[in-house]
Design an enzyme around this catalytic site. Structure first.
Site, PDB file in Angstrom:
ATOM      1  CG  ASP A  10      -1.786   1.232   1.331  1.00  0.00           C
ATOM      2  OD1 ASP A  10      -2.345   1.635   0.291  1.00  0.00           O
ATOM      3  OD2 ASP A  10      -1.910   1.821   2.419  1.00  0.00           O
ATOM      4  CB  SER A  11       0.175   4.807  -0.551  1.00  0.00           C
ATOM      5  OG  SER A  11      -0.902   4.956   0.360  1.00  0.00           O
ATOM      6  CB  CYS A  73      -3.140   0.775  -2.553  1.00  0.00           C
ATOM      7  SG  CYS A  73      -3.167   2.537  -2.914  1.00  0.00           S
ATOM      8  CD  GLU A 152       0.554   6.708   6.077  1.00  0.00           C
ATOM      9  OE1 GLU A 152       1.724   6.753   6.491  1.00  0.00           O
ATOM     10  OE2 GLU A 152       0.029   5.673   5.616  1.00  0.00           O
ATOM     11  CB  CYS A 186      -9.205   5.136   0.854  1.00  0.00           C
ATOM     12  SG  CYS A 186      -7.529   5.478   1.441  1.00  0.00           S
ATOM     13  CG  HIS A 188      -4.529   5.168   4.569  1.00  0.00           C
ATOM     14  ND1 HIS A 188      -4.056   4.655   3.388  1.00  0.00           N
ATOM     15  CD2 HIS A 188      -3.436   5.542   5.285  1.00  0.00           C
ATOM     16  CE1 HIS A 188      -2.733   4.727   3.375  1.00  0.00           C
ATOM     17  NE2 HIS A 188      -2.328   5.253   4.513  1.00  0.00           N
TER      18      HIS A 188
HETATM   19  N1  DGL Z   1      -4.602   3.256   1.037  1.00  0.00           N
HETATM   20  C1  DGL Z   1      -4.631   3.969  -0.227  1.00  0.00           C
HETATM   21  C2  DGL Z   1      -5.916   3.666  -0.948  1.00  0.00           C
HETATM   22  O1  DGL Z   1      -6.550   2.671  -0.630  1.00  0.00           O
HETATM   23  C3  DGL Z   1      -4.354   5.407   0.029  1.00  0.00           C
HETATM   24  C4  DGL Z   1      -3.766   6.072  -1.155  1.00  0.00           C
HETATM   25  C5  DGL Z   1      -3.021   7.315  -0.825  1.00  0.00           C
HETATM   26  O2  DGL Z   1      -1.886   7.193  -0.356  1.00  0.00           O
HETATM   27  O3  DGL Z   1      -3.537   8.395  -1.100  1.00  0.00           O
HETATM   28  O4  DGL Z   1      -6.312   4.365  -1.838  1.00  0.00           O
END
Ligand code: DGL
Length: 270
Positions: A10-11, A73, A152, A186, A188
């Site tokens: 993931d990011s 992600c 984050e 998302c 997150h």
């Molecule tokens: N967890 C990522 C997602 O599901 C976040 C992406 C981001 O870093 O903006 O889209």
């Protein structure tokens, strides 16, 4: 039988909400997780940058000799799945189809809300995935770009008054449309679940793709006869592109287990 680990990326921290469900459902499997917290958020970046980052993340994971890859992600899933599937010869599981399916299953009044990063919402990936399952639903989407940096930043921020204020700003229009189900598009966003639920109210069901993705991973492993030998203890390895000192405590909170052996990766080298 295949004793190699599953690669999940993931990011940043968001993919851990998916990893948690995978670990719960198939505890015998080993896992390598990579979170690109050093370069998050992805969802405010251009398509070219998202694709460049994605393939660096993928090259890193493929170097770990994984048997399967989970794109945990939505932003990456929205933009790069065709490219990824063309270039990667192990099974790859994404998160948008399972999230869309979960939302379609839950709505009763046929009004579905979808929230995600700017890139995910602009891509229209959820609308398309939902329409493929049921074209008769009304879909209301909203980008919530500040949610990823908030998530984050750490647990202290997830339920702060300022988080509620931001959520009110983003979610007011969806509430006014009368959606009865909201897809957290998302990975997150489940970290901000309490804040989002507080703003949306009791009548709105929040759904995420995490459990569905875990089921898809399990099904694929069983279908391909790739289960790990249950007699061997699974190994969990965690990598981040940012500070390990910041990653480990948050990772421990999200996974509800002690994580103390994370390593930092210079992802630009891949
Ligand atoms: N967890 C990522 C997602 O599901 C976040 C992406 C981001 O870093 O903006 O889209």
């Amino acid at each position: 039988m295949d004793n190699r680990p599953i690669g999940v990326f993931d990011s940043g921290l968001g993919g851990l909400t998916v990893l948690k469900e995978i670990m719960n459902l198939i505890p015998a499997e080993s896992v390598v997780y990579f979170g690109d917290s050093g370069r998050a958020p992805y969802g405010t970046k251009s398509k070219e940058t998202i694709i460049k980052y994605t393939f660096q993340d993928i090259r890193f994971l493929l170097n770990q000799d994984i048997k399967m890859m989970v794109v945990a992600c939505n932003t990456v899933s929205a933009f790069s799945m065709e490219l990824i599937k063309k270039q990667v010869d192990i099974p790859v599981i994404e998160v948008i189809e399972p999230g869309a399916a979960a939302g379609v299953r839950e709505t009763v009044n046929k009004k579905l809300g979808v929230i995600g990063t700017t890139a995910t919402i602009q891509s229209g990936a959820y609308e398309k995935a939902i329409a493929r399952i049921n074209p008769d639903l009304q879909v209301f989407s909203k980008a919530c770009p500040l949610f990823v940096p908030l998530a984050e930043e750490g647990k202290l921020w997830w339920e702060k008054e300022v988080a509620v204020k931001i959520a009110e700003e983003y979610l007011g229009s969806l509430k006014n449309e009368g959606v009865d189900t909201l897809i957290l598009g998302c990975t997150h966003y489940p970290l901000l679940k309490n804040t989002i639920a507080k703003v949306m109210g009791n009548g709105v069901k929040l759904v995420s793709s995490a459990q569905e993705v875990a089921k898809a991973v399990k099904n694929e492993i069983v279908r391909k006869n790739m289960e790990r030998d249950p007699a061997i203890k699974p190994v969990y390895r965690y990598y981040t592109s940012d500070s390990v000192d910041k990653f480990e405590p948050l990772c421990s909170i999200i996974l509800d287990r002690n994580v103390h052996s994370a390593e930092k990766v210079d992802i630009e080298k891949y």
